[in-house]
Write an enzyme that holds these catalytic residues in place. Structure first.
Site, short mmCIF file in Angstrom:
data_model
loop_
_atom_site.label_atom_id
_atom_site.label_comp_id
_atom_site.label_asym_id
_atom_site.label_seq_id
_atom_site.Cartn_x
_atom_site.Cartn_y
_atom_site.Cartn_z
N THR A 14 -21.93 -34.67 -35.05
CA THR A 14 -21.89 -36.08 -34.94
C THR A 14 -23.09 -36.68 -33.99
O THR A 14 -23.61 -37.63 -34.22
CB THR A 14 -20.65 -36.78 -34.27
OG1 THR A 14 -19.58 -36.47 -35.37
CG2 THR A 14 -20.63 -38.07 -34.14
N ASP A 85 -22.95 -30.21 -40.13
CA ASP A 85 -21.59 -30.60 -39.63
C ASP A 85 -20.93 -29.39 -39.33
O ASP A 85 -21.12 -28.38 -40.16
CB ASP A 85 -20.87 -31.42 -40.94
CG ASP A 85 -19.55 -32.12 -40.33
OD1 ASP A 85 -18.78 -31.32 -39.90
OD2 ASP A 85 -19.42 -33.33 -40.45
N SER A 86 -20.32 -29.35 -38.10
CA SER A 86 -19.88 -28.19 -37.69
C SER A 86 -18.86 -27.61 -38.52
O SER A 86 -18.20 -26.43 -38.22
CB SER A 86 -19.60 -28.02 -36.17
OG SER A 86 -18.14 -28.54 -36.06
N SER A 87 -18.11 -28.48 -39.33
CA SER A 87 -17.04 -27.88 -40.25
C SER A 87 -17.42 -26.98 -41.33
O SER A 87 -16.78 -26.14 -41.77
CB SER A 87 -16.51 -28.91 -41.11
OG SER A 87 -16.19 -30.22 -40.30
N THR A 117 -18.19 -31.52 -32.91
CA THR A 117 -17.03 -31.26 -32.04
C THR A 117 -15.79 -30.47 -32.81
O THR A 117 -14.98 -29.85 -32.28
CB THR A 117 -16.52 -32.45 -31.46
OG1 THR A 117 -16.10 -33.46 -32.87
CG2 THR A 117 -17.32 -33.14 -30.72
N ASP A 118 -15.86 -30.67 -34.31
CA ASP A 118 -14.76 -30.00 -35.08
C ASP A 118 -14.67 -28.50 -34.54
O ASP A 118 -13.45 -28.23 -34.70
CB ASP A 118 -15.05 -30.12 -36.60
CG ASP A 118 -14.94 -31.67 -37.09
OD1 ASP A 118 -14.45 -32.43 -36.01
OD2 ASP A 118 -15.35 -32.09 -37.93
N1 ASP Z 1 -17.72 -33.53 -38.09
C1 ASP Z 1 -18.31 -33.54 -36.82
C2 ASP Z 1 -18.74 -31.99 -36.76
O1 ASP Z 1 -18.04 -31.23 -36.01
C3 ASP Z 1 -17.55 -34.01 -35.76
C4 ASP Z 1 -18.23 -34.16 -34.39
O2 ASP Z 1 -19.32 -33.57 -34.17
O3 ASP Z 1 -17.67 -34.84 -33.57
O4 ASP Z 1 -20.00 -31.70 -36.90
#
Ligand code: ASP
Length: 370
Positions: A14, A85-87, A117-118
């Protein structure tokens, strides 16, 4: 002024996202030129123009002189080949990040990884295990609100992460978010809306951002000066690791299907490490998997708490008796990362891997019975 150089590895998340034509956030490239250079808290353009623009240091950005440190902090941002996206991250992505840290280890005084953050809790955990010894501070951070937006928390998160990496000697992998620095193997994402997205429910934060940013030396795994200034990397991780949560509708078929082809499984159990025992076929499947040499670690579903080596309930006894490993106070993210690491270490017997899982190696667990 003494100079410190920090490498920032931007991997996506994000922090660097903007909405596309469908109205959903997607990661952006070239965040340094597009936004970070324009933010006065993150770059002193006047100093840069006067002192660096015409020199070999022109690729660096400069943290404005905060009057609270005698250090001149320069940093460089590099972007990973694919911004994600870290997902979408798998073990391969974290192996690549660890290799980047190793590659540039001697060129910088500290490292910051901008990470979605994911999966930060997974990433911080696997990086902690893969970096078997690291003599410099490594901080993961990110944002809940993109840096392109005025209310972004990314600004402060990145600034604090860089300041910590430059001024504090914390030779381990950590996560800075909101106002706290957490141990990489202890952190959990606890909110997808709050600016304070992370917590480490079984361990106190290493540092809290106050008017100063100082670590209490008692919080370090390794006393200052005891870690060689070197980076020892184990860049392998088993992929045959997964997590199974025990819920009331669990069946032997679910367990059998899930354990198929696995080398290690995190079993998320109720409360103190309990499973249903009246339906014996549930337990029998787990027992068979242990006999097949699958490493199974018993982690509680509770956000805070511990699975002891000596069970409190009858419903936890069978697991211990058949050789399921108690996780103690490890998070399931850390347990999964540790399984990937332990299973990829060559030349270990099953019993040695079990022993390693029970032993605290990166500050990830406390065994109160020792
Ligand atoms: N979907 C985002 C990720 O993990 C969420 C984030 O960064 O807050 O890349």
């Amino acid at each position: 002024m003494t100079e410190r150089r920090i490498l920032v590895i931007y991997t996506g998340g994000t922090f660097g996202m903007l909405k596309d034509h469908r109205g959903v956030l997607v990661p952006q490239r070239d965040i340094e030129r597009r936004i970070i250079r324009k933010l006065p808290q993150l770059h002193d353009n006047e100093y840069w123009t006067k002192n660096l623009a015409e020199t070999e240091k022109q690729k660096y950005l400069v943290i404005p002189d905060g009057k609270d440190t005698n250090l001149r902090i320069l940093y460089k941002i590099i972007e990973t080949e694919e911004i994600k996206d870290s997902s979408d991250f798998t073990n391969e992505d974290w192996i690549m990040m660890a290799r980047e840290i190793k590659k540039y280890y001697h060129d910088y005084d500290g490292f910051v990884v901008l990470h979605g953050t994911d999966t930060t809790a997974y990433g911080a955990s696997v990086l902690s295990f893969m970096l078997e010894s690291v003599g410099k501070t490594v901080v993961l951070t990110g944002a809940q609100v993109p840096i392109f937006q005025p209310r972004s928390d990314g600004n402060n998160n990145l600034l604090c992460a860089i300041l910590i990496a430059a001024t504090q000697h914390i030779p381990e992998v950590t996560v800075f978010f909101g106002a706290k620095l957490f141990r990489g193997t202890r952190v959990k994402k606890v909110s997808n809306t709050r600016i304070y997205a992370f917590d480490s429910p079984n361990y106190p934060p290493l540092l809290e951002s106050k008017t100063t940013l100082d670590i209490d030396p008692k919080m370090l795994i390794h006393p200052a000066g005891s870690v060689p200034d070197d980076c020892v990397l184990h860049d392998q991780l088993s992929k045959k690791v997964y997590l199974l949560k025990v819920t009331p509708t669990i069946t032997p078929e679910i367990i059998r299907a899930m354990f198929q082809g696995m080398e290690g499984v995190v079993l998320e159990t109720y409360g103190n490490g309990n499973i249903p025992i009246k339906r014996k076929e549930i337990y029998k499947e787990i027992e068979q998997a242990v006999k097949n040499n699958v490493l199974i670690v018993n982690v509680t579903q509770c956000v805070n708490g511990i699975v002891h080596g000596k069970p409190l309930y009858e419903t936890g006894l069978l697991l211990i008796e058949c050789g399921v490993i108690p996780a103690y106070d490890m998070t399931s993210e850390a347990a999964q990362a540790k399984l990937s690491y332990v299973l990829s270490k060559p030349g270990l017997t099953y019993a040695e891997r079990v022993e390693l899982m029970k032993t605290n190696i990166r500050g990830e667990l406390h065994n109160p019975h020792l």
